[in-house]
Design a protein around this motif. Sequence first.
Motif, short mmCIF file in Angstrom:
data_model
loop_
_atom_site.label_atom_id
_atom_site.label_comp_id
_atom_site.label_asym_id
_atom_site.label_seq_id
_atom_site.Cartn_x
_atom_site.Cartn_y
_atom_site.Cartn_z
N ASP A 290 55.47 37.47 13.82
CA ASP A 290 56.77 36.97 14.24
C ASP A 290 56.73 36.99 15.77
OD1 ASP A 290 59.33 36.65 15.10
OD2 ASP A 290 60.24 37.99 13.63
N THR A 291 56.69 35.82 16.39
CA THR A 291 56.59 35.78 17.86
C THR A 291 57.94 35.44 18.50
OG1 THR A 291 55.77 33.52 17.72
CG2 THR A 291 54.11 35.24 17.95
N SER A 292 59.03 35.71 17.76
CA SER A 292 60.34 35.30 18.31
C SER A 292 60.74 36.12 19.54
CB SER A 292 61.43 35.33 17.24
OG SER A 292 61.48 36.60 16.67
N LEU A 293 60.26 37.38 19.64
CA LEU A 293 60.60 38.15 20.84
C LEU A 293 59.96 37.51 22.08
CD1 LEU A 293 61.91 40.55 22.26
CD2 LEU A 293 59.88 41.91 21.71
N ALA A 294 58.67 37.15 21.97
CA ALA A 294 58.00 36.48 23.10
C ALA A 294 58.67 35.14 23.41
CB ALA A 294 56.51 36.28 22.80
N ALA A 295 59.12 34.45 22.37
CA ALA A 295 59.81 33.16 22.59
C ALA A 295 61.08 33.40 23.39
CB ALA A 295 60.12 32.51 21.25
N ARG A 296 61.81 34.43 23.01
CA ARG A 296 63.08 34.73 23.70
C ARG A 296 62.84 35.19 25.14
NH1 ARG A 296 64.82 37.87 19.71
NH2 ARG A 296 64.95 39.85 20.83
N LEU A 297 61.82 36.04 25.33
CA LEU A 297 61.59 36.62 26.66
C LEU A 297 61.01 35.62 27.65
CD1 LEU A 297 60.00 40.05 25.60
CD2 LEU A 297 62.24 39.74 26.67
N ILE A 298 60.02 34.84 27.18
CA ILE A 298 59.27 33.99 28.14
C ILE A 298 59.11 32.55 27.65
CG2 ILE A 298 57.96 35.86 29.25
CD1 ILE A 298 55.57 35.06 27.37
N GLY A 299 59.82 32.20 26.57
CA GLY A 299 59.69 30.84 26.03
C GLY A 299 58.32 30.60 25.40
N TYR A 300 57.70 31.67 24.90
CA TYR A 300 56.35 31.54 24.30
C TYR A 300 56.38 30.62 23.10
CZ TYR A 300 51.96 32.95 22.05
OH TYR A 300 50.71 32.95 21.48
N GLU A 301 55.53 29.62 23.14
CA GLU A 301 55.39 28.75 21.97
C GLU A 301 53.94 28.31 21.86
OE1 GLU A 301 57.31 24.78 20.11
OE2 GLU A 301 58.28 25.65 21.86
N PRO A 302 53.22 28.80 20.85
CA PRO A 302 51.81 28.41 20.74
C PRO A 302 51.70 26.91 20.55
CG PRO A 302 52.41 30.07 19.07
CD PRO A 302 53.66 29.69 19.77
N THR A 303 50.78 26.28 21.28
CA THR A 303 50.68 24.82 21.22
C THR A 303 49.43 24.35 20.49
OG1 THR A 303 49.53 24.86 23.33
CG2 THR A 303 51.91 24.49 23.41
N ARG A 304 48.45 25.27 20.28
CA ARG A 304 47.18 24.84 19.67
C ARG A 304 47.17 25.15 18.18
NH1 ARG A 304 47.32 25.97 25.22
NH2 ARG A 304 45.65 24.87 26.27
N ASP A 305 46.77 24.15 17.38
CA ASP A 305 46.63 24.43 15.95
C ASP A 305 45.19 24.84 15.65
OD1 ASP A 305 45.11 22.16 15.83
OD2 ASP A 305 46.70 20.92 14.97
N LEU A 306 44.92 25.10 14.38
CA LEU A 306 43.61 25.66 14.01
C LEU A 306 42.45 24.72 14.38
CD1 LEU A 306 42.37 28.15 12.69
CD2 LEU A 306 42.54 26.97 10.50
N ASN A 307 42.64 23.42 14.19
CA ASN A 307 41.55 22.50 14.54
C ASN A 307 41.23 22.54 16.04
OD1 ASN A 307 41.64 21.80 11.91
ND2 ASN A 307 41.81 19.60 12.23
N ASP A 308 42.29 22.63 16.90
CA ASP A 308 42.05 22.75 18.35
C ASP A 308 41.27 24.03 18.61
OD1 ASP A 308 43.72 20.59 18.83
OD2 ASP A 308 45.50 21.86 19.04
N ILE A 309 41.65 25.10 17.93
CA ILE A 309 41.05 26.41 18.20
C ILE A 309 39.57 26.41 17.80
CG2 ILE A 309 41.08 28.83 17.47
CD1 ILE A 309 44.15 28.60 17.29
#
Length: 311
Positions: A290-309
């Motif tokens: 659950d990355t909602s705390l990072a989203a709230r604190l710094i607007g964290y939103e992972p942008t890469r999906d598994l194929n990119d990775i």
Amino acid sequence: MKAVITGGAGFIGSHLSDHLIAQGHEVTVLDDLSTGSLSNLSQLKDRPGFRFVQGDILDRELVDELVAEADTVFHLAAAVGVYNIVDNPLRSLRINLHGTENVVEAAVRHRVPYMVASTSEVYGKNDADGLKEDDDRIYGSPVKSRWSYAAAKGLDELVAYIHGTESGVPCVITRFFNVVGPRQTGRYGMVVPRFVDQALSSDPITVYGTGAQRRCFGSVYDVVPALTRLMDTPEAYNRAVNLGGREEVSIKGLADRIVELTGSSSAITYVDYEQAYGEGYEDMQRRYPDTSLAARLIGYEPTRDLNDIIG
Ligand code: NAD
């Protein structure tokens, strides 16, 4: 800013070194090269402001000396990887407990803000039916073998948190969930590079367990910028913040995806956990952040999906 990065020759630490140098900061890496490598830093060796110091975080004086000169400390050095933990249990425990203590105490002594890397594994494997003394669990995890890593990281969080609250020195704890990307090695059991190496050499891809266990892989390119942003965010101080990806996949699904993306002829084979890691080994069936705390604190939103990775 002058940053000290312990474990900076490792996978995440070397990407953080790149990121900070690109932003114009000075970086001193302290690393004993046990699982890290100088080749991860070769692009930085002639860059102004970059310095590599080979040494051990168990060396209290060295840690103190380096931290005293810094404005920020990112503490990433640790004994990591299931093989490493299981093969060297005592040394791993000592590094992960006393090494962190050395770094945090030096940071507090010199009033230098610090980040401590923790892990999703502190959430443990809380699926027991009852709470019994004889199943040797602490923090919900069997303490045997690899789980000493989770136990030590849990204590690291307490050391970081208690020092941070008592001293008022800014402290951020980051819980990484299966971070992957270039420079990660499969040598110590990390599943994505291990599968990719097997696929590229046309060896059988060895899935441990049934392959139904689910994981969510995060890109190092999403995670690393979040570390500096968290250090700049007072609301993040004395908090443990989850960082990871967003796309969940079964381990069998991961193997299939890697075969497809690499065009490999590798077969997928299954090995039971005990055969892979020794008697009594257990694993959790699902690990999803659950990355909602990072989203709230710094607007964290992972942008890469598994194929990119994987790509
Ligand atoms: P890594 O093995 O690539 O990096 C760890 C680095 O620490 C290595 O360069 C190693 O040589 C160094 N090191 C180990 N013991 C040392 C010691 N005694 N003194 C000095 N240096 C030492 O692993 P990574 O994946 O980059 O992990 C970095 C941090 O993130 C670790 O604290 C790890 O526990 C944590 N973490 C990583 C993940 C992940 O998915 N990669 C997940 C959870 C937590």
